[in-house]
Every structure is written in structure tokens, then in C-alpha cells.
Design a protein around this motif. Structure first.
Motif, short mmCIF file in Angstrom:
data_model
loop_
_atom_site.label_atom_id
_atom_site.label_comp_id
_atom_site.label_asym_id
_atom_site.label_seq_id
_atom_site.Cartn_x
_atom_site.Cartn_y
_atom_site.Cartn_z
N ASN A 1 45.86 75.25 22.59
CA ASN A 1 44.96 75.99 23.48
C ASN A 1 43.71 76.48 22.76
N GLY B 1 58.49 73.06 28.24
CA GLY B 1 57.75 74.26 28.65
C GLY B 1 56.33 74.01 29.11
N LEU C 1 49.02 70.12 25.87
CA LEU C 1 49.19 71.58 25.67
C LEU C 1 50.45 71.90 24.87
N ARG D 1 53.52 84.88 21.66
CA ARG D 1 53.83 83.58 21.03
C ARG D 1 54.33 83.80 19.60
N ARG E 1 58.05 80.42 24.27
CA ARG E 1 56.88 80.37 23.39
C ARG E 1 55.81 79.44 23.96
N GLU E 2 56.21 78.29 24.44
CA GLU E 2 55.25 77.34 24.99
C GLU E 2 54.55 77.91 26.22
N ARG E 3 55.28 78.69 27.02
CA ARG E 3 54.66 79.28 28.21
C ARG E 3 53.50 80.21 27.82
N GLU E 4 53.65 80.91 26.69
CA GLU E 4 52.58 81.81 26.24
C GLU E 4 51.30 81.02 25.98
N ILE E 5 51.47 79.82 25.43
CA ILE E 5 50.31 78.98 25.10
C ILE E 5 49.60 78.54 26.38
N VAL E 6 50.37 78.14 27.38
CA VAL E 6 49.77 77.72 28.65
C VAL E 6 49.09 78.92 29.33
#
Lengths: 70, 189, 88
Positions: A31, A53, A59, B139, B162-167
Motif C-alpha cells: 500500500n 485477506g 495488495l 498491522r 494483518r492483511e486487512r489493515e493494509i487494505v
């Protein structure tokens, strides 16, 4: 894919009490390189998307435990 | 209003009886950068921000509540069958003394949740930049939690979070961009 | 509730639903910042259709997913029967 990990060596002082760690790492997730997601990016399969995820490989940021896994 | 859905967002599995991790996971339950703080922060910012980004705040906030439920599930599974001795060995003796096996909105050091973890500045950019920072901090917390367990199933759920935080951070960055690009619209009174 | 929630089919259907719903969450957030992306809106609508069908099937077997009038109930009242999400 380019590595998302960055490495640096912490300063070693002559009076440090503990054995020095050779290096430290940190993550630069994808990101940081996308300011606005472009349309029509390739997608993971839907089961993979849930497991990882995100729907988009662009991403995705892998992370492995420093303990490993059992 | 909100409608509850009787399922987790992600199939949470915990395969090792490791009560110690329950305590550390509380960082993401009632900690400063945890899921509760995130959900409440975004939900509350909706009332003083341009319409164009209210959808993002509403939806990410709602998703954070489902993450709060995932963390609660991990803590529940790790502590449900733990004896007093096991809880004490994991540093959860003080928690047991206060509330038996009940969960509480506190961080990994037992500090209760406080509204002061959340900011609301009323300036759209200031608020959105706080949200981006919050996602990056969460994250990082997930990374340290992943480092602390060798249970691959617990790691699996934490990696998803953790990946959700990036999105989410990307969606907030896009929201900033949307507000920056709002030009040429003259005020009409 | 017709079927036993401990059986493998419960977990398989639940995961299928989680898979579809996750893609919908991702597309929803994406569309919040990309409101003119027609292809993503089409994908969103298609998955919403599939999700609705699967949720209906799931609820016939294992009881309501949502409360407050978003799903029908048999007798006795099905909503407050276990398992709750953190128990499964």
C-alpha cells in the motif's frame, strides 16, 4: 515480486551490555506504492482471497512468524 | 442501525492450548490500536466529514467489529477451559481475581480501554491521516503477535487480520486523494 | 434447525459463505472509492446474487444468520439456539 522486507544494522556502542543483534528488519507493504488502486487488477480466486485477506495479489503482503510454526 | 450476522468473517482456528497468547491478544481487543478503538474511531468520524468518504468510514468501521469478534473468539477459545493455575501462569491471575473467565476491554498489560485512544479533530485530512496511522500500527501489532506464537492456525487468523489493515490503509489513502481532488467547486450560497 | 451444526457440511457451507462474503466486503470497500467502476459493480451484483442463494440454503438447514426480521423462524424460536460464531 520485489521483497517487502527492509534491513538495517542498529548502531553498536562500545558499552552495550548484550551481544548485538546482527540486523533488524521492517516491512514495507504494497500500500506504500499505490496511492490509488487502478481498475481491473488481476484477482485471486475467491477461496484464496479469503485465505490471504485480500482479493488482489497487488495488495498482498506476506508475513512469517519469527518463531516459525508447528 | 446494525444487523448482527451469526457467523465470523473468517474461520478462526486455534490449535494449541496456549493461555499466554490470550493475554497478548488483548492488545488488539481493548488496546490503543486495537479493533475496538478502530471501529469506534471511524464510526464517530462520520459526522464531521464530506459525504464522499462516509461510506468508507461506515464500512471499515463495521468490518472492524467483525475483527473484534474474531479476536474475542481467539481469546475465548484459549481461556475457556483454562484452570486458575494456568491463567495465573499466563499472567491472567489479576483478571481472574476480578472477573473469573470474563473478557474485558483492556490491553495486554491489563490497562482498561479508554476513549482517549481515539481522536476526532473535525478536519477531514487530519482525521484520515490518523486512520492511516492507526491501520499501520495495528498491522505492526499483528506482526508482533504472529512472532509470539508457533501455532500455525492462530498465525493464520492473525495473518488475515494483518492483511486487512493494509487494505484499509489503502482505502483511507484513496479517501484522502478524493478529498484533495475536490477542486473547482465554488461555494454557492 | 434441521441439521446438526457439528457435521462437516455445516463447516463447508459456512466457509463457502465466508468466501463469497469476503469478496463482497473487498469489492464494497473498493467501490466506496471507485464508484464508477462498472465491471466491479457487475461483479458485486453477481456475487450478491450467489450469496443470497447460498445464505437461503444455509438458513434452511442451520437456522437464521440474521435477526430482526431478516430471516424466517421455525418453532421453537431458532435465533437464540447455539452455536454462536465464537463457539463453532
Amino acid at each position: 515480486m520485489e521483497s517487502q522486507e527492509r534491513v538495517y544494522t542498529p548502531y553498536r556502542g562500545p558499552f552495550d551490555p548484550c551481544p548485538p543483534v546482527p540486523f533488524k528488519t521492517y516491512v514495507v507493504p504494497p500500500n506504500q506504492f499505490i496511492s490509488f488502486q487502478p481498475p481491473d487488477l488481476p484477482q485471486f480466486s475467491l477461496p484464496e482471497a479469503l485465505r490471504l485477506g485480500t482479493l488482489w495479489p497487488a495488495l498482498f503482503s506476506p508475513y512469517e512468524s519469527k518463531q516459525g510454526g508447528r | 442501525m446494525w444487523i448482527y450476522e451469526k457467523k465470523l468473517q473468517y474461520p478462526v482456528r486455534v490449535s494449541k492450548c496456549d493461555v499466554r497468547m490470550a493475554r497478548y491478544l488483548m492488545e488488539q481487543y481493548g488496546g490503543a490500536d486495537g479493533e475496538l478503538a478502530a471501529a469506534l474511531r471511524y464510526m464517530n468520524q462520520r459526522y464531521a466529514i464530506p459525504d464522499k468518504v462516509i461510506g468508507v468510514l461506515t464500512d471499515i468501521s463495521t468490518e472492524e467489529f467483525s475483527h473484534l469478534e474474531m479476536i474475542a473468539t481467539m481469546i475465548y477459545k484459549l481461556t475457556k477451559d483454562a484452570s486458575v493455575q494456568e491463567l495465573e501462569a499466563a499472567g491472567l491471575g489479576p483478571n481472574y481475581a476480578q472477573r473469573d473467565h470474563a473478557l474485558f476491554y483492556q490491553n495486554s498489560a491489563g490497562v482498561p480501554f479508554t476513549a482517549t485512544y481515539i481522536q476526532a479533530k473535525g478536519d477531514p485530512l487530519a482525521d484520515l491521516y490518523e486512520d492511516i496511522a492507526a491501520e499501520e500500527k495495528a498491522r505492526a501489532t499483528y506482526q508482533w503477535l504472529i512472532d509470539m506464537t508457533d501455532d500455525v492456525d492462530l498465525q493464520d487468523g492473525l495473518k488475515f487480520l494483518r492483511e486487512r489493515e493494509i487494505v484499509h490503509a489503502l482505502r483511507f489513502k484513496e479517501s484522502v486523494q478524493i478529498l484533495i481532488d475536490e477542486r473547482g467547486k465554488k461555494k454557492v450560497f | 434447525m434441521e441439521a446438526n451444526p457439528c457435521e462437516p457440511r455445516y463447516y463447508e457451507m459456512l466457509e463457502q459463505l465466508q468466501i463469497l462474503d469476503f469478496a463482497l466486503v473487498e469489492l464494497n470497500l473498493y467501490l466506496d472509492t471507485h464508484p464508477d467502476d462498472l465491471r466491479s459493480i457487475q461483479q458485486f451484483n453477481q456475487l450478491t446474487h450467489e450469496r443470497t442463494r447460498l445464505a437461503k440454503q444455509f438458513q434452511e438447514l442451520y437456522g437464521p444468520l440474521q435477526n430482526f426480521g431478516r430471516a424466517y423462524s421455525k418453532c421453537p424460536w431458532e435465533w437464540n439456539q447455539p452455536p454462536w460464531p465464537w463457539q463453532v
